[in-house]
Scaffold this motif. Structure first.
Motif, PDB file in Angstrom:
ATOM      1  N   GLY A  40      -2.801   7.435  -7.034  1.00  0.00           N
ATOM      2  CA  GLY A  40      -2.610   8.108  -5.716  1.00  0.00           C
ATOM      3  C   GLY A  40      -2.091   9.204  -5.082  1.00  0.00           C
ATOM      4  O   GLY A  40      -1.111   9.852  -6.430  1.00  0.00           O
ATOM      5  N   ALA A  62      -8.260   4.816   0.461  1.00  0.00           N
ATOM      6  CA  ALA A  62      -8.732   3.185  -0.290  1.00  0.00           C
ATOM      7  C   ALA A  62      -9.349   2.250   0.136  1.00  0.00           C
ATOM      8  O   ALA A  62      -9.538   0.859  -0.366  1.00  0.00           O
ATOM      9  N   ARG A  84     -11.297  -0.452  -2.839  1.00  0.00           N
ATOM     10  CA  ARG A  84     -10.800  -1.510  -2.593  1.00  0.00           C
ATOM     11  C   ARG A  84     -12.841  -2.122  -2.937  1.00  0.00           C
ATOM     12  O   ARG A  84     -13.127  -3.483  -3.968  1.00  0.00           O
ATOM     13  N   ILE A 127      -3.667  -2.687  -4.692  1.00  0.00           N
ATOM     14  CA  ILE A 127      -3.444  -1.669  -4.324  1.00  0.00           C
ATOM     15  C   ILE A 127      -2.346  -1.173  -3.197  1.00  0.00           C
ATOM     16  O   ILE A 127      -2.343  -2.532  -2.077  1.00  0.00           O
ATOM     17  N   PHE A 173      -2.194   4.822   0.175  1.00  0.00           N
ATOM     18  CA  PHE A 173      -2.173   3.871  -0.474  1.00  0.00           C
ATOM     19  C   PHE A 173      -1.801   4.283  -1.810  1.00  0.00           C
ATOM     20  O   PHE A 173      -2.360   5.235  -1.891  1.00  0.00           O
ATOM     21  N   LEU A 177      -3.325   3.041  -6.055  1.00  0.00           N
ATOM     22  CA  LEU A 177      -4.085   2.201  -6.969  1.00  0.00           C
ATOM     23  C   LEU A 177      -3.372   2.011  -8.053  1.00  0.00           C
ATOM     24  O   LEU A 177      -2.853   2.616  -8.910  1.00  0.00           O
TER      25      LEU A 177
END
Length: 247
Positions: free
Chosen positions: A107, A114, A118, A131, A216, A218
């Motif tokens: 990130g 983001a 997902r 996340i 965000f 990960l």
């Protein structure tokens, strides 16, 4: 009086000694003899009794030697125990090494990236990824521009070099312009602007280069050798960013 008592005690002790030793036997005064002459009459051929000398260098075989059965018993018992241990060792499975795992992250991603992550991470095992929200603070710039053309920009660069003022290209939508410094807060940028004024810089100003934005990260908390090949599904959604150790 004391002398008489001492003499009496001495005479009494002398009399007891003479009586106990049989010295007064002729007078009929002697202790009773503890003799059993009848036992002498019960002896069988006492003349054949011989006293033998024992050789300390020799010992009886029965006392020092061990029978084959007794010496073999411990060996057989030890062999049985060893065989049992070997059997137990061969039957028990070898211990397995604990599988190592490491935490990896990537990130920062914006909202659109983001959401793509997902979707890409959905096939991965449950709980293997998360996340995390990572707000990205805004950034402020001491800015000069926008200049009419490249020639005007080059003249300003020469002027700043003469004043020994550090600068670089503003970039993005702020071209054609120059950045005299980037800062995490507006107050820090304004302090730098005041400092530049002492060097003769008059036309610069403070502006917000980037507002506070939502970001965000990960995070993969426990990446094992078994999970690592499955992470290929994330490559496209990571937008060129690479995984690194969690810090």
């Amino acid at each position: 009086m004391l002398r008489l008592a001492v003499i009496v005690l001495l005479l009494a002790n002398a009399g007891y000694y003479a009586w106990s030793q049989g010295l007064l036997k002729s007078w009929g005064l002697a202790p009773e003899e503890q003799a059993e002459p009848q036992r002498m009459d019960q002896q069988i051929r006492p003349e054949t009794l011989q006293i033998l000398r024992v050789n300390p260098g020799k010992t009886s075989p029965s006392s020092t030697g061990t029978s084959p059965s007794s010496s073999a018993a411990p060996g057989s018992s030890s062999g049985t125990a060893t065989a049992s241990n070997d059997a137990a060792s061969s039957s028990s499975p070898p211990p397995t090494a604990t599988e190592s795992a490491e935490c990896l992250q990537a990130g920062v991603f914006d909202e659109r990236q983001a959401e793509a992550l997902r979707t890409a991470a959905a096939p991965l095992p449950q709980g293997s990824w998360v996340i995390d929200p990572t707000p990205v603070p805004g950034r402020w710039m001491v800015y000069m521009g926008r200049f009419e053309d490249q020639e005007a920009l080059d003249r300003k660069r020469s002027e700043l070099r003469a004043r020994k003022v550090d600068h670089d290209r503003a970039g993005g939508t702020l071209e054609l312009g120059l950045s005299l410094g980037r800062f995490a807060s507006k107050d820090a940028a304004e302090r730098e602007l005041a400092n530049l004024a002492t060097k003769g810089v008059r036309t610069a100003r403070v502006l917000q280069e980037r507002p506070d934005t939502a970001g965000f990260t990960l995070r993969l908390p426990a990446v094992t050798d078994a999970l690592r090949p499955q992470l290929e599904v994330l490559r496209t959604a990571m937008a060129g960013k690479s995984l690194r150790n969690c810090g």
